[in-house]
Write a protein that holds these residues in place. Structure first.
Motif, PDB file in Angstrom:
ATOM      1  N   ASP A  69       1.010  -1.308  -0.089  1.00 18.13           N
ATOM      2  CA  ASP A  69       0.014  -0.269   0.429  1.00 18.13           C
ATOM      3  C   ASP A  69       1.132   1.444   0.181  1.00 18.13           C
ATOM      4  O   ASP A  69       1.690   1.562   0.756  1.00 18.13           O
ATOM      5  CB  ASP A  69      -0.569   0.183   1.183  1.00 18.13           C
ATOM      6  CG  ASP A  69      -1.868   0.771   1.014  1.00 18.13           C
ATOM      7  OD1 ASP A  69      -1.873   1.865   0.167  1.00 18.13           O
ATOM      8  OD2 ASP A  69      -2.977   0.751   2.108  1.00 18.13           O
ATOM      9  N   THR A  70       0.403   2.275  -1.093  1.00 16.19           N
ATOM     10  CA  THR A  70       1.126   3.320  -0.989  1.00 16.19           C
ATOM     11  C   THR A  70       0.804   4.913  -1.009  1.00 16.19           C
ATOM     12  O   THR A  70      -0.988   4.693  -0.992  1.00 16.19           O
ATOM     13  CB  THR A  70       1.943   3.288  -2.026  1.00 16.19           C
ATOM     14  OG1 THR A  70       1.750   3.894  -3.355  1.00 16.19           O
ATOM     15  CG2 THR A  70       2.876   2.087  -2.233  1.00 16.19           C
ATOM     16  N   TRP A 229      18.211   6.890   0.590  1.00 13.28           N
ATOM     17  CA  TRP A 229      18.172   5.909   1.593  1.00 13.28           C
ATOM     18  C   TRP A 229      19.173   6.081   2.747  1.00 13.28           C
ATOM     19  O   TRP A 229      20.075   7.293   2.646  1.00 13.28           O
ATOM     20  CB  TRP A 229      19.786   4.948   0.383  1.00 13.28           C
ATOM     21  CG  TRP A 229      21.072   4.873   0.264  1.00 13.28           C
ATOM     22  CD1 TRP A 229      22.062   5.806  -0.139  1.00 13.28           C
ATOM     23  CD2 TRP A 229      22.060   4.971   1.376  1.00 13.28           C
ATOM     24  NE1 TRP A 229      22.894   6.068  -0.605  1.00 13.28           N
ATOM     25  CE2 TRP A 229      23.050   5.515   0.730  1.00 13.28           C
ATOM     26  CE3 TRP A 229      22.061   4.621   2.784  1.00 13.28           C
ATOM     27  CZ2 TRP A 229      24.556   5.741   1.434  1.00 13.28           C
ATOM     28  CZ3 TRP A 229      23.297   4.231   3.433  1.00 13.28           C
ATOM     29  CH2 TRP A 229      24.463   5.045   3.040  1.00 13.28           C
ATOM     30  N   ARG A 230      18.814   5.233   3.293  1.00 13.07           N
ATOM     31  CA  ARG A 230      19.365   5.438   5.155  1.00 13.07           C
ATOM     32  C   ARG A 230      19.439   3.560   5.755  1.00 13.07           C
ATOM     33  O   ARG A 230      18.698   3.260   5.265  1.00 13.07           O
ATOM     34  CB  ARG A 230      18.474   6.021   6.203  1.00 13.07           C
ATOM     35  CG  ARG A 230      17.093   5.893   6.551  1.00 13.07           C
ATOM     36  CD  ARG A 230      16.596   7.254   7.013  1.00 13.07           C
ATOM     37  NE  ARG A 230      14.602   6.699   6.991  1.00 13.07           N
ATOM     38  CZ  ARG A 230      14.039   6.335   8.073  1.00 13.07           C
ATOM     39  NH1 ARG A 230      15.096   6.536   9.140  1.00 13.07           N
ATOM     40  NH2 ARG A 230      13.303   6.244   8.363  1.00 13.07           N
ATOM     41  N   VAL A 231      20.566   4.255   6.745  1.00 16.58           N
ATOM     42  CA  VAL A 231      20.148   2.384   7.164  1.00 16.58           C
ATOM     43  C   VAL A 231      19.857   3.480   9.095  1.00 16.58           C
ATOM     44  O   VAL A 231      20.708   3.894   9.164  1.00 16.58           O
ATOM     45  CB  VAL A 231      21.464   1.910   7.120  1.00 16.58           C
ATOM     46  CG1 VAL A 231      21.924   1.095   8.292  1.00 16.58           C
ATOM     47  CG2 VAL A 231      22.000   2.029   5.263  1.00 16.58           C
ATOM     48  N   VAL A 232      19.227   2.063   9.722  1.00 11.32           N
ATOM     49  CA  VAL A 232      18.868   2.180  11.174  1.00 11.32           C
ATOM     50  C   VAL A 232      18.909   1.616  11.938  1.00 11.32           C
ATOM     51  O   VAL A 232      18.684  -0.114  11.277  1.00 11.32           O
ATOM     52  CB  VAL A 232      17.640   3.216  10.776  1.00 11.32           C
ATOM     53  CG1 VAL A 232      16.864   4.214  10.620  1.00 11.32           C
ATOM     54  CG2 VAL A 232      16.585   1.768  10.002  1.00 11.32           C
ATOM     55  N   THR A 271      14.111   5.755  -0.604  1.00 11.13           N
ATOM     56  CA  THR A 271      12.847   6.316  -0.510  1.00 11.13           C
ATOM     57  C   THR A 271      12.928   6.955  -1.963  1.00 11.13           C
ATOM     58  O   THR A 271      14.342   7.890  -1.907  1.00 11.13           O
ATOM     59  CB  THR A 271      12.690   7.507   1.278  1.00 11.13           C
ATOM     60  OG1 THR A 271      13.194   6.475   1.975  1.00 11.13           O
ATOM     61  CG2 THR A 271      11.974   8.180   0.397  1.00 11.13           C
ATOM     62  N   GLU A 272      12.244   7.490  -2.546  1.00  6.61           N
ATOM     63  CA  GLU A 272      11.951   8.342  -3.675  1.00  6.61           C
ATOM     64  C   GLU A 272      12.080   9.681  -3.238  1.00  6.61           C
ATOM     65  O   GLU A 272      11.851   9.874  -1.878  1.00  6.61           O
ATOM     66  CB  GLU A 272      10.793   8.260  -4.240  1.00  6.61           C
ATOM     67  CG  GLU A 272       9.404   8.797  -3.844  1.00  6.61           C
ATOM     68  CD  GLU A 272       8.697   8.888  -4.170  1.00  6.61           C
ATOM     69  OE1 GLU A 272       8.688   9.412  -5.470  1.00  6.61           O
ATOM     70  OE2 GLU A 272       7.145   8.208  -3.962  1.00  6.61           O
ATOM     71  N   PRO A 283       5.923   9.525   0.763  1.00  5.92           N
ATOM     72  CA  PRO A 283       7.462   9.597  -0.502  1.00  5.92           C
ATOM     73  C   PRO A 283       6.898   7.479  -0.261  1.00  5.92           C
ATOM     74  O   PRO A 283       6.781   7.228   0.726  1.00  5.92           O
ATOM     75  CB  PRO A 283       8.701   9.766  -0.225  1.00  5.92           C
ATOM     76  CG  PRO A 283       7.959  11.173   0.772  1.00  5.92           C
ATOM     77  CD  PRO A 283       7.457  10.386   1.238  1.00  5.92           C
ATOM     78  N   MET A 284       7.343   7.769  -1.600  1.00  7.92           N
ATOM     79  CA  MET A 284       7.353   5.526  -1.560  1.00  7.92           C
ATOM     80  C   MET A 284       8.750   4.970  -1.278  1.00  7.92           C
ATOM     81  O   MET A 284       9.894   5.758  -2.112  1.00  7.92           O
ATOM     82  CB  MET A 284       6.996   5.009  -3.441  1.00  7.92           C
ATOM     83  CG  MET A 284       5.315   5.211  -3.305  1.00  7.92           C
ATOM     84  SD  MET A 284       5.455   4.349  -5.428  1.00  7.92           S
ATOM     85  CE  MET A 284       3.722   5.388  -5.417  1.00  7.92           C
ATOM     86  N   THR A 285       8.489   3.958  -0.242  1.00  3.62           N
ATOM     87  CA  THR A 285      10.096   3.470   0.452  1.00  3.62           C
ATOM     88  C   THR A 285       9.586   1.864   0.036  1.00  3.62           C
ATOM     89  O   THR A 285       8.822   1.331  -0.199  1.00  3.62           O
ATOM     90  CB  THR A 285      10.080   4.118   1.828  1.00  3.62           C
ATOM     91  OG1 THR A 285       8.654   3.594   2.158  1.00  3.62           O
ATOM     92  CG2 THR A 285       9.720   5.561   2.400  1.00  3.62           C
ATOM     93  N   ASP A 286      11.648   1.415   0.720  1.00  8.35           N
ATOM     94  CA  ASP A 286      11.483   0.000   0.304  1.00  8.35           C
ATOM     95  C   ASP A 286      12.504  -0.637   1.163  1.00  8.35           C
ATOM     96  O   ASP A 286      13.085   0.778   1.744  1.00  8.35           O
ATOM     97  CB  ASP A 286      11.989  -0.513  -1.159  1.00  8.35           C
ATOM     98  CG  ASP A 286      11.339  -1.832  -0.800  1.00  8.35           C
ATOM     99  OD1 ASP A 286      10.365  -3.190  -0.088  1.00  8.35           O
ATOM    100  OD2 ASP A 286      12.353  -2.597  -1.866  1.00  8.35           O
ATOM    101  N   SER A 287      12.417  -1.523   2.034  1.00  8.60           N
ATOM    102  CA  SER A 287      13.216  -1.518   2.739  1.00  8.60           C
ATOM    103  C   SER A 287      13.427  -3.668   3.013  1.00  8.60           C
ATOM    104  O   SER A 287      12.995  -3.673   2.567  1.00  8.60           O
ATOM    105  CB  SER A 287      12.449  -1.090   4.371  1.00  8.60           C
ATOM    106  OG  SER A 287      11.627  -2.217   5.213  1.00  8.60           O
TER     107      SER A 287
END
Length: 293
Positions: A69-70, A229-232, A271-272, A283-287
């Motif tokens: 879902d976006t 991009w980011r890393v958590v 993230t876009e 914004p659309m994201t993927d992880s």
């Protein structure tokens, strides 16, 4: 005057004849007159090496599409899984029905559905499913995306993105489905900008264990080819961040970036870029959640 005669010694002639015979006997001649060399003693034949068996190609990864879902509604997200020795299209469709490894994705296909077979009719891929495929609780938007989900999954597995896909159920055309759509002729992929998640991680896969540095790659369709991009860590603390540039001139273009990470478990998020400042929605994201050893 007395005449002296020399007395012949017959044994000398005999010796000469004998020596000549021995010499001729030890050196036979060919018809051309050249001596024939003695044949070398026989040797045992060298063993013939066994042919090296051809290398077995690794099965290519099994890629299936799922639903997420976006801000723009339901979209298709690609999920890359382990390879399979079975027919690649059948393996991919079975994986699509089984469900995703990524908890952010979902599917509306009945998990009791069986793939009865995959055949070709010219340029059309015919996917035959069991009667359980008729059971799904979706509205018109979800039903339309289920069709595209199967079309994308089957055509990608066949490496024929332009192929049409026809669904049959128990060997007969599917016809009306889920009280919302009718599928009685081949369907091709819709415009990816209308149906796909605009940012996509392909590698690493969900739950992967890897080493540092970690390389992240996939496809995206983003504003001015700029992907954030980011890393958590598991507590949500940001460990690293940056941006990657996608290749230009393509609707969905590849990208790649590398990040050094200490040992631990992390979530990589892409993230876009959002030039609207939030006016266009989230914004659309993927992880992907990964472990670095």
């Amino acid at each position: 005057m007395a005449t002296h005669r020399t007395r012949r010694r017959p044994w000398r002639g005999a010796l000469l004849v004998l020596a000549l015979g021995v010499l001729l006997g030890s050196c036979a001649t060919t018809p051309g007159g050249d001596p024939t060399p003695s044949e070398p003693p026989p040797t045992s034949a060298a063993p013939t090496p066994s042919p090296t068996p051809p290398a077995t190609a690794e099965p290519r990864p099994t890629t299936a599409y799922f639903v997420v879902d976006t801000r723009a509604g339901l979209r298709l997200a690609r999920d890359v899984g382990p390879g399979s020795a079975t027919d690649p299209v059948q393996a991919a469709v079975e994986r699509m029905i089984e469900g995703p490894a990524d908890p952010d994705y979902t599917t509306s296909w009945n998990p009791e559905t069986e793939v009865l077979g995959v055949t070709r009719d010219g340029t059309t891929l015919v996917v035959d499913l069991s009667a359980e495929a008729r059971t799904a609780s979706v509205g018109s938007e979800g039903a339309a995306l289920m069709i595209q989900q199967l079309v994308h999954t089957a055509s990608e597995a066949a490496e024929e993105p332009g192929a049409g896909v026809l669904l049959t159920i128990d060997g007969a055309p599917a016809g009306e489905l889920w009280g919302a759509v009718t599928w009685d002729e081949p369907v091709t992929r819709a415009d990816p900008l209308d149906v796909r998640l605009l940012v996509q991680i392909d590698v690493p896969v969900e739950g992967a264990t890897t080493t540092s540095p970690v390389t992240v790659s996939g496809e995206a369709a983003v504003f001015e080819a700029n992907l954030l991009w980011r890393v958590v860590d598991l507590a949500g603390t940001e460990i690293a961040s940056g941006f990657a540039t996608t290749a230009e001139g393509q609707t969905f273009a590849p990208y790649s970036f590398t990040v050094e990470l200490p040992a631990g478990t992390y979530q990589v998020v892409i993230t876009e870029d959002d030039p609207s400042g939030g006016a266009a929605g989230e914004p659309m994201t993927d992880s992907r959640t990964i472990t670095v050893g």
